[in-house]
Design an enzyme around this catalytic site. Structure first.
Site, PDB file in Angstrom:
ATOM      1  N   PHE A 255      -1.479   0.522   3.208  1.00  0.00           N
ATOM      2  CA  PHE A 255      -1.824  -0.661   2.475  1.00  0.00           C
ATOM      3  C   PHE A 255      -0.684  -1.011   1.309  1.00  0.00           C
ATOM      4  O   PHE A 255      -0.470  -1.871   0.790  1.00  0.00           O
ATOM      5  CB  PHE A 255      -2.921  -0.757   1.775  1.00  0.00           C
ATOM      6  CG  PHE A 255      -3.054   0.306   0.235  1.00  0.00           C
ATOM      7  CD1 PHE A 255      -3.050   1.550   0.170  1.00  0.00           C
ATOM      8  CD2 PHE A 255      -2.971  -0.617  -0.710  1.00  0.00           C
ATOM      9  CE1 PHE A 255      -3.124   2.230  -0.814  1.00  0.00           C
ATOM     10  CE2 PHE A 255      -3.026   0.082  -2.047  1.00  0.00           C
ATOM     11  CZ  PHE A 255      -2.985   1.375  -2.147  1.00  0.00           C
ATOM     12  N   LYS A 256       0.125   0.129   0.975  1.00  0.00           N
ATOM     13  CA  LYS A 256       1.150   0.110  -0.166  1.00  0.00           C
ATOM     14  C   LYS A 256       2.035  -1.309   0.411  1.00  0.00           C
ATOM     15  O   LYS A 256       2.713  -1.728  -0.630  1.00  0.00           O
ATOM     16  CB  LYS A 256       2.130   1.455  -0.331  1.00  0.00           C
ATOM     17  CG  LYS A 256       1.297   2.445  -0.340  1.00  0.00           C
ATOM     18  CD  LYS A 256       0.533   2.650  -1.954  1.00  0.00           C
ATOM     19  CE  LYS A 256      -0.067   3.747  -2.503  1.00  0.00           C
ATOM     20  NZ  LYS A 256      -0.861   4.714  -1.597  1.00  0.00           N
ATOM     21  N   ASP A 257       2.192  -1.323   1.576  1.00  0.00           N
ATOM     22  CA  ASP A 257       3.239  -2.650   1.798  1.00  0.00           C
ATOM     23  C   ASP A 257       2.901  -3.826   1.330  1.00  0.00           C
ATOM     24  O   ASP A 257       3.506  -4.753   1.079  1.00  0.00           O
ATOM     25  CB  ASP A 257       3.113  -2.703   3.418  1.00  0.00           C
ATOM     26  CG  ASP A 257       4.128  -1.570   3.948  1.00  0.00           C
ATOM     27  OD1 ASP A 257       4.862  -1.111   3.547  1.00  0.00           O
ATOM     28  OD2 ASP A 257       3.602  -1.158   5.043  1.00  0.00           O
TER      29      ASP A 257
END
Ligand SMILES: *Cc1c(COP(=O)(O)O)cnc(C)c1O
Length: 495
Positions: free
Chosen positions: A109-111
């Protein structure tokens, strides 16, 4: 829109200044002074393309960006690089609704934030007339590192240095980072844990002497961790989308409240959900899910933050954290902006590694519930959900699933719930194979084993890991991080 430090002894900033700076000079974190209101959230929030939605939600936070500029940033971030049309699909499995946040270029999810942040950073440098280039320091428990490397890869006027705990990330995460491309990136394994890395990184960010030396080489420092407000704002968007998607799926009626359950480590993702609530998304409880490093669960139960405990390396390594940075932001909001008190608590935390919350601040926590899951719980949950619903969770998402199940049973609250699904199961292939009873090869080859067992498409960025070449093979002591940064700056400056 003005941004202020949680510790109150730093100047107020515009968004571009706050993003460039990363952390406030008093050691505090920047927070928005107010929260714009979204108004009624209806089905159209599910139907809109993600670029328009991101623009709509984030516009008020970026007053000095023109519509066109901001849209350009959104297009750069979410235009391609995601492997599904919906960007963040909402998938049902039994009573659970998983908001899949891992379809970006590094499969976590960091993207969602780190695809956007480099565009915001470049625009901010121009707006502030900053002449120095930016050296982004990153400490990572595994996923931020790769997402930041990918986001900032070959971005003009930036240099990025990543530190990760060498023995505490998954084989897939380690291979991703050690083989990272880009002419402006450096990666170091460190002998130490994530907390060691984050502490040293924060110290470097407020180290005036180091800043002076960097300046003489033409650089200034910033952070790509969720201590940077530029990381948190983009994450609000997908919770707004999630609410719209729950409506579109017929899981709720317009205006009806939902719960949101988030697997948490540094508390950034769930804080963005809290911000979404503050902007008007109808949310009942925010459920904070921890793994065996249950410092946050204990904190929500007792009001005592106690970092005097060992850090365990678990099968959900991106959440192996004891000192959770973004909690400071929640304390600030819950105290009604009492910066002096927050400063005191944070000093206590760094000196005694412990603080007790005054009861008035604790009263501001009623939006939250918390729980934790053991490593065994995680494996059981993955196996169970796979067998019963043919849905495959990664280890972090499984922490949230288990904690949500426990919460429902304990509280009797069965309001429809969004579970934040934070990583592709392939990133933690060994443990996921173990959980579903599949035979597997060790290390990055487990990706292929998992594919043979479940048949789900391997995300493209993880498909060729076995053939990658390691370019960043260095591992250093945690006390050597500063020297490493200086050496990298010198080598780049002399090019
Ligand atoms: C970073 C991460 C988390 C924890 O998110 P925070 O914002 O640090 O609380 C959970 N799951 C995965 C897969 C992650 O990479």
């Amino acid at each position: 829109m003005i941004y202020e430090s949680t510790r109150g002894r730093a100047a107020e900033r515009s968004i571009s200044e706050a993003i460039i700076q990363g952390i406030a000079e008093d050691g505090g974190l920047y927070v928005p002074k107010s929260f714009p209101q979204l108004g009624t959230i209806d089905r159209s929030f599910a139907d809109m393309d993600y670029i328009s939605l991101a623009h709509l939600v984030l516009r008020p936070f970026f007053p000095e960006f023109s519509d066109l500029e901001l849209l350009d940033c959104m297009r750069g971030a979410y235009g391609s690089g995601f492997d599904c049309e919906e960007t963040v699909p909402l998938v049902s499995a039994g009573d659970a609704s998983f908001l899949e946040l891992y379809h970006g270029p590094t499969a976590a999810f960091k993207d969602m934030a780190l695809q956007l942040m480099p565009h915001l950073m470049s625009a901010s440098l121009d707006k502030c007339g900053e002449e120095k280039d930016v050296c982004i320091l990153v400490s990572t428990s595994g996923d931020t590192g790769m997402a930041a490397l990918k986001g900032f890869e070959d971005v003009a006027r930036t240099l990025i240095i990543v530190f990760f705990p060498a023995d505490a990330v998954s084989p897939v995460q380690e291979m991703q980072m050690r083989s990272a491309g880009g002419s402006n990136v450096r990666v170091f394994g460190i002998r130490g844990n994530f907390d060691d890395a984050q502490r040293a990184q924060k110290a470097m960010l407020v180290d005036e002497e180091l800043a002076g030396r960097a300046a003489s080489l033409g650089y200034r420092f910033s952070a790509a961790n969720s201590m940077n407000i530029g990381r948190l704002l983009p994450q609000i968007v997908y919770y707004v989308r999630g609410y719209g998607a729950m409506l579109a799926a017929g899981r709720i009626e317009q205006g009806e409240k939902i719960n949101i359950c988030v697997p948490s480590g540094n508390f950034g993702n769930i804080l963005s959900a809290y911000y979404a609530k503050k902007m008007g998304v109808p949310v009942n409880k925010l459920i904070c899910a921890s793994n065996e490093n249950r410092v946050l669960t204990d904190f929500f139960e007792s009001g005592i933050y106690d970092a005097n405990r060992p850090l365990f390396v678990t099968n959900a390594p991106s959440m192996d954290i004891i000192v959770s940075s973004n909690l400071e932001r929640l304390l600030y909001h819950a105290s009604g902006g009492d910066a002096e008190q927050i400063g005191r608590l944070m000093t206590e935390l760094s000196e005694k590694r412990r603080y007790e919350l005054p009861s008035d601040i604790r009263a501001g926590f009623s939006d939250f519930a918390a729980g934790y899951a053991s490593q065994k719980d995680v494996l059981n949950a993955i196996g169970e959900v796979y067998r019963e619903f043919d849905y495959l969770m990664d280890t972090h998402t499984a922490v949230a699933y288990k904690v949500w199940e426990d919460y429902r049973e304990r509280s009797g609250d069965d309001i429809p719930t969004i579970i934040a699904s934070t990583a592709s199961p392939y990133k933690f292939a060994e443990d996921v194979c173990r959980a579903i009873g599949a035979d597997f090869c060790e290390g990055v080859s487990a990706v292929r084993s998992l594919h043979s067992a479940c048949g789900i498409k391997i995300p493209e960025p993880l498909a060729d890991l076995e053939n990658r070449r390691i370019v960043h093979d260095t591992t250093i002591g945690r006390e050597d991080m500063k020297a490493a940064v200086e050496a990298v700056l010198s080598s780049f400056a002399s090019r």
